[in-house]
Design an enzyme around this catalytic site. Structure first.
Site, short mmCIF file in Angstrom:
data_model
loop_
_atom_site.label_atom_id
_atom_site.label_comp_id
_atom_site.label_asym_id
_atom_site.label_seq_id
_atom_site.Cartn_x
_atom_site.Cartn_y
_atom_site.Cartn_z
N GLU A 185 2.17 6.42 -7.04
CA GLU A 185 1.09 7.25 -7.57
C GLU A 185 1.39 8.74 -7.40
OE1 GLU A 185 -2.43 5.92 -5.59
OE2 GLU A 185 -2.01 3.83 -6.08
N TYR B 287 0.82 -1.21 0.00
CA TYR B 287 0.00 0.00 0.00
C TYR B 287 0.86 1.26 0.00
CZ TYR B 287 -4.06 2.95 1.11
OH TYR B 287 -5.05 3.90 1.08
#
Length: 244
Positions: free
Chosen positions: A173, A166
């Site tokens: 991102e 994660y």
């Protein structure tokens, strides 16, 4: 924020919550099994494509181009998970599922596809790798859950690998969006300026900055929710003897 938090998104398979609920009918279950098998296979194709391209090139730079088409196809295919919730074959929030799915679709199409200059950035490989491992585990988890034969190893991986994947995905991102900013500002991509007949303006550059800022409150909430779900599902003391 693109991660599918364990225990929050059940849109692909109809996983029951703490209270036993009536599951999907036989036809819906068969469809969901097929859907999850196809999605698992799709992300395996992406994983194999990454490995083959790396072995052929001897470098991890620019590996995105080797898996661009299947990545777009299968990530966009996740939009069906929103439909699963909307029609009621999956007991999960349409809003939450939609947010999780569309955030990834946004990054896939509105950032990485639209700003071609970022496609060779290492940050793209960072989030693609995190997504790929996550989705192989997630869709495998859903498939075996629907078949009522969930191996403990897959269950453990589902509620453990996110601890690393994660943050890894979120980092990739954010770095990718950041890398896109100069090109978006220079070209005016997706921006609408005044005057125009609709008397409306939109600055995509500013919008991307706001998207990045939104990670600050959202990431800790989702991440620690996932930690709580892990303790709830696996327990405080894990039985590693079950991992075979």
């Amino acid at each position: 924020m693109s991660a599918a938090a364990p225990g929050t998104s059940k849109a692909a398979h109809g996983e029951a919550g703490p209270k036993k609920k009536k599951g999907p009918g036989a036809l819906a279950t068969a469809y969901l099994v097929i859907y999850n098998v196809v999605m698992t296979a799709g992300w395996l194709v992406i994983a194999v494509g990454l490995v083959r391209a790396y072995l052929a090139r001897g470098s991890y730079h620019g590996l995105y181009y080797s898996i661009e088409k299947p990545l777009k196809f299968f990530q966009t295919g996740a939009v069906l998970e929103i439909l699963h919730c909307a029609v009621g074959i999956v007991p999960s929030s349409v809003v939450l599922t939609g947010f999780q799915v569309m955030s990834r679709v946004f990054l896939t199409w509105a950032v990485t596809h639209s700003v071609r200059e970022v496609q060779s950035e290492d940050s793209v490989l960072l989030f693609v790798t995190a997504w790929t491992i996550t989705e192989i585990i997630r869709y495998s988890f859903y498939t075996f859950s629907l078949l009522n034969h969930l191996p403990y190893l897959i269950k453990w991986a589902r509620y453990t690998f996110f601890i690393v994947l994660y943050p890894m995905g979120v980092t990739g991102e954010l770095l990718t969006i950041y890398a896109a900013l100069p090109y978006v500002q220079k070209t005016g991509l997706y921006s609408v300026t005044l005057p125009n007949k609709y008397n409306f303006s939109f600055d995509y550059y500013t919008f991307l900055i706001l998207v990045m800022v939104s990670y600050i409150p959202l990431f800790p909430q989702l991440y620690f929710h996932m930690i709580r779900q892990r303790k709830k599902v696996l327990g405080h003391t894990e039985d590693y003897s079950k991992i075979e």
